[in-house]
Design a protein around this motif. Sequence first.
Motif, mmCIF file in Angstrom:
data_model
loop_
_atom_site.group_PDB
_atom_site.id
_atom_site.type_symbol
_atom_site.label_atom_id
_atom_site.label_comp_id
_atom_site.label_asym_id
_atom_site.label_seq_id
_atom_site.Cartn_x
_atom_site.Cartn_y
_atom_site.Cartn_z
ATOM 1 N N PRO A 177 0.834 -1.207 0.000
ATOM 2 C CA PRO A 177 0.000 0.000 0.000
ATOM 3 C C PRO A 177 0.871 1.260 0.000
ATOM 4 N N ARG A 178 0.372 2.303 -0.646
ATOM 5 C CA ARG A 178 1.156 3.532 -0.792
ATOM 6 C C ARG A 178 0.715 4.597 0.196
ATOM 7 N N LEU A 179 1.705 5.338 0.673
ATOM 8 C CA LEU A 179 1.424 6.577 1.407
ATOM 9 C C LEU A 179 1.091 7.651 0.379
ATOM 10 N N HIS A 180 0.366 8.663 0.807
ATOM 11 C CA HIS A 180 -0.117 9.684 -0.117
ATOM 12 C C HIS A 180 1.011 10.485 -0.751
ATOM 13 N N SER A 181 1.904 11.021 0.075
ATOM 14 C CA SER A 181 2.912 11.951 -0.459
ATOM 15 C C SER A 181 4.139 12.012 0.439
ATOM 16 N N ALA A 182 4.485 10.887 1.052
ATOM 17 C CA ALA A 182 5.655 10.869 1.939
ATOM 18 C C ALA A 182 6.926 11.066 1.106
ATOM 19 N N PRO A 183 7.993 11.566 1.751
ATOM 20 C CA PRO A 183 9.256 11.753 1.031
ATOM 21 C C PRO A 183 9.739 10.434 0.427
ATOM 22 N N GLU A 184 10.556 10.552 -0.616
ATOM 23 C CA GLU A 184 11.087 9.361 -1.282
ATOM 24 C C GLU A 184 11.737 8.434 -0.278
ATOM 25 N N GLN A 185 11.628 7.157 -0.559
ATOM 26 C CA GLN A 185 12.281 6.120 0.253
ATOM 27 C C GLN A 185 11.627 5.928 1.634
ATOM 28 N N THR A 186 10.419 6.479 1.804
ATOM 29 C CA THR A 186 9.781 6.341 3.117
ATOM 30 C C THR A 186 9.107 4.973 3.244
ATOM 31 N N TYR A 187 9.404 4.318 4.344
ATOM 32 C CA TYR A 187 8.708 3.083 4.718
ATOM 33 C C TYR A 187 7.994 3.343 6.042
ATOM 34 N N GLN A 188 6.704 3.153 6.050
ATOM 35 C CA GLN A 188 5.942 3.355 7.288
ATOM 36 C C GLN A 188 5.501 1.986 7.805
ATOM 37 N N TYR A 189 5.894 1.695 9.036
ATOM 38 C CA TYR A 189 5.575 0.397 9.653
ATOM 39 C C TYR A 189 4.514 0.593 10.733
ATOM 40 N N GLU A 190 3.575 -0.304 10.751
ATOM 41 C CA GLU A 190 2.474 -0.209 11.708
ATOM 42 C C GLU A 190 2.324 -1.566 12.391
ATOM 43 N N ALA A 191 2.889 -1.632 13.608
ATOM 44 C CA ALA A 191 2.891 -2.907 14.335
ATOM 45 C C ALA A 191 1.655 -2.991 15.219
ATOM 46 N N GLN A 192 0.964 -4.089 15.130
ATOM 47 C CA GLN A 192 -0.247 -4.279 15.924
ATOM 48 C C GLN A 192 0.075 -5.223 17.081
ATOM 49 N N LEU A 193 0.053 -4.683 18.304
ATOM 50 C CA LEU A 193 0.285 -5.504 19.493
ATOM 51 C C LEU A 193 -1.064 -5.978 20.001
ATOM 52 N N THR A 194 -1.263 -7.277 20.061
ATOM 53 C CA THR A 194 -2.579 -7.805 20.457
ATOM 54 C C THR A 194 -2.428 -8.720 21.658
ATOM 55 N N GLY A 195 -3.576 -9.092 22.220
ATOM 56 C CA GLY A 195 -3.576 -10.019 23.358
ATOM 57 C C GLY A 195 -3.001 -9.397 24.621
ATOM 58 N N LEU A 196 -3.063 -8.061 24.720
ATOM 59 C CA LEU A 196 -2.523 -7.385 25.895
ATOM 60 C C LEU A 196 -3.529 -7.451 27.045
ATOM 61 N N GLU A 197 -3.022 -7.242 28.246
ATOM 62 C CA GLU A 197 -3.914 -7.197 29.413
ATOM 63 C C GLU A 197 -4.453 -5.782 29.573
ATOM 64 N N ALA A 198 -5.712 -5.690 29.957
ATOM 65 C CA ALA A 198 -6.342 -4.373 30.119
ATOM 66 C C ALA A 198 -5.730 -3.614 31.293
ATOM 67 N N GLY A 199 -5.716 -2.295 31.159
ATOM 68 C CA GLY A 199 -5.274 -1.427 32.252
ATOM 69 C C GLY A 199 -3.858 -1.735 32.722
ATOM 70 N N THR A 200 -2.982 -2.060 31.789
ATOM 71 C CA THR A 200 -1.650 -2.538 32.164
ATOM 72 C C THR A 200 -0.582 -1.740 31.431
ATOM 73 N N GLU A 201 0.520 -1.508 32.133
ATOM 74 C CA GLU A 201 1.608 -0.746 31.522
ATOM 75 C C GLU A 201 2.592 -1.687 30.810
ATOM 76 N N TYR A 202 2.996 -1.274 29.624
ATOM 77 C CA TYR A 202 3.971 -2.039 28.839
ATOM 78 C C TYR A 202 5.093 -1.124 28.383
ATOM 79 N N TYR A 203 6.237 -1.748 28.139
ATOM 80 C CA TYR A 203 7.396 -1.048 27.562
ATOM 81 C C TYR A 203 7.696 -1.671 26.203
#
Length: 681
Positions: free
Chosen positions: A95-121
């Motif tokens: 999938p393409r970004l609309h108008s990001a600078p050349e050579q841009t890679y955008q990563y979107e990591a989905q963290l799942t299965g987390l515990e509610a109301g909990t702090e993570y690093y």
Amino acid sequence: MLQSVRWRRLSWQVALVCALAACGSPARSADGVLSRGPYLQMGTPDSMAILWRTEGPIRPTVRYGRSPDQLDHVVEDDGITVRVSPDQSNGDDLPRLHSAPEQTYQYEAQLTGLEAGTEYYYQVFDGERALAGGDADHRFATHPQPGQARPLRFWVVGDSGTGGKDQKLVHDAMRQFTGDQDRPLDLYVHVGDMAYGSGTDDQFQERFFEIYQPTLRNVVCWPAMGNHEGHTSKGETGVGPYYDAYRVPTRGEAGGAASGTEAYYAFDYGRVHFVCLDSHDLDRSPAGAMAQWLRADLEKTNADWLIAFWHHPPYTKGSHDSDRERQLVEMRTHVMPILESAGVDLVLTGHSHIYERSMLIDGAYATPTTAEGVVLDDGDGDPSGDGSYRKSAGLRPNEGAVQVVAGHGGAGLSRKGTMPVMKRILLEHGSVVVDVDGDALTAVMINKHGETRDLFQIVKRGEVSPQRIADPWRPEPPSPEEMRPPGKLPRVLVPKNAVQLVKPHEHWEYLAGEHPPEDWNEFDFHTEGWSSGRAGFGYGDDDDMTQLKGMRGKYSVVYTRTEFGEPPAAAGELGLVINYDDGFIAYLNGQEVQRVGVKKGSGTDAGKIDSHEADGYHYIPLPGARKHLRPDENLLAIEGHNRKIDSSDFTLDAYFIFVPQDEKEVVEEKAEKEARTEQEE
Ligand SMILES: [Fe+2]
């Protein structure tokens, strides 16, 4: 929603490119550098998205866990979506970004299965190479279980995206406030105009991500699109730099009804339900898709609190006028009835570059807005003032809402008039911090200097029977000073026929680094030990004829005086023309004739100095000053004040004129108008 793309596929493509180019190094990824983020998006009770960009591809990996030393979970491969800039031709299925600078890679990591109301690093890697995180600063907390009451603190900012000093001060002031209280934010709501002037990818980077990064890595920013983002992003298609920057729920992932679009959405935080609308470029009519979704969403919620936000305010007389402008009128007449019948508590908007906060109101749909019969509580809502606003427990229709216009996050401030339903109208830069704890919601306006300038509370407990006030309290008409930001003067041109009594860059006597006796501004005072130099005086911004090299860190006041002869006998007005940073007090033969930005005292006792950057000469007519003139010889004296002793610059540069009355013509300078237009549209 975007298709998830496997690292394997990307890896194969990179390998192919390398093979074709006969490149020896196997890893193009070694060049990958972070160009945005990492930042958080779409928090829910059991998931979080972590986004970042690199220049060139990497082998994206996120490790996370309950402490920075124990990042024992990994997301890679299928858990990470990648989008690339339009110039990238390899891999047509990325999938393409609309108008990001050349050579841009955008990563979107989905963290799942987390515990509610909990702090993570968390920590972001390119293969085994750490790019960011793995320390105490890169952490987040998941939302509480749906329906579980839990204290919530969030930040509200609007119209911030100039990239300028005021925006940074507002952000710093919030961080100082939450830091001092040791109570960090749980989330961040931006009500739009986050990247002036056109919401381009570059403007997002420079005027949003770079400034807010220390906050964005810890909390999710939930956005509403402003008209300036609307120059390059479209609600109808969901395409543009705004939509590249954010991931928001479309399928009800974070609570609420599925909207099927990122232009408007809902999310829950415990017992608080948020709805975000697109007031800019979608159908705002009651029968439109957005209104239909809103009704369906509100019907579904069983939260205790309902908070709505979007860009165009239903009530304002700041830099915009809700009695006259279409989007504002329509949000008031079409959308507010839906929200109020569902029991909305708080409405957050921007667009108008001012802070305006209403009384507890309901049913104010008329145009123009009037206060009669729509105010349920005309007090200030302050528990230590007139008392908190009261509503019944839970969401009950039409028990009143507070409207907050928070368009004061950084852009140039201005005010057109007075909206009669408002309780506080403040023309200063700042932002709003809201706490929801059990049955109480408390909001404070923190200005850019970290001062709390407004506080109100809504308490929802038991049964309350709202009463409409026939003739409620009404804000006073503003004084001329209240119509302009503190420390700011209206920019006016020096009249062409002005006679210069004290010429520009004239020699003045000055005292720097010590305080003179009280009569220093009298004609007869002897200036032994004073220095002499040409105006202006200052340091740090290369605009001063007389450099005060020892000033920074040592002293914050400079005293200057210069003599001039007899003014013309004709009828007319005296005037000061001055470029200053940050404030000053001017005296004519010992009598104070003008002060700007010094709210109290003078000399050693001066206090409450507003910040003001030297931005060229301002002409200030002094209509009452003529009576202080002496027949032959006169003395003009000015004390200049820096707001902070360690400020990066200081300027005091004045001259003095006489304007014969018959030709006196003071014209608002075009330049300032033009400069303001872009930010005020
Ligand atoms: Fe706007």
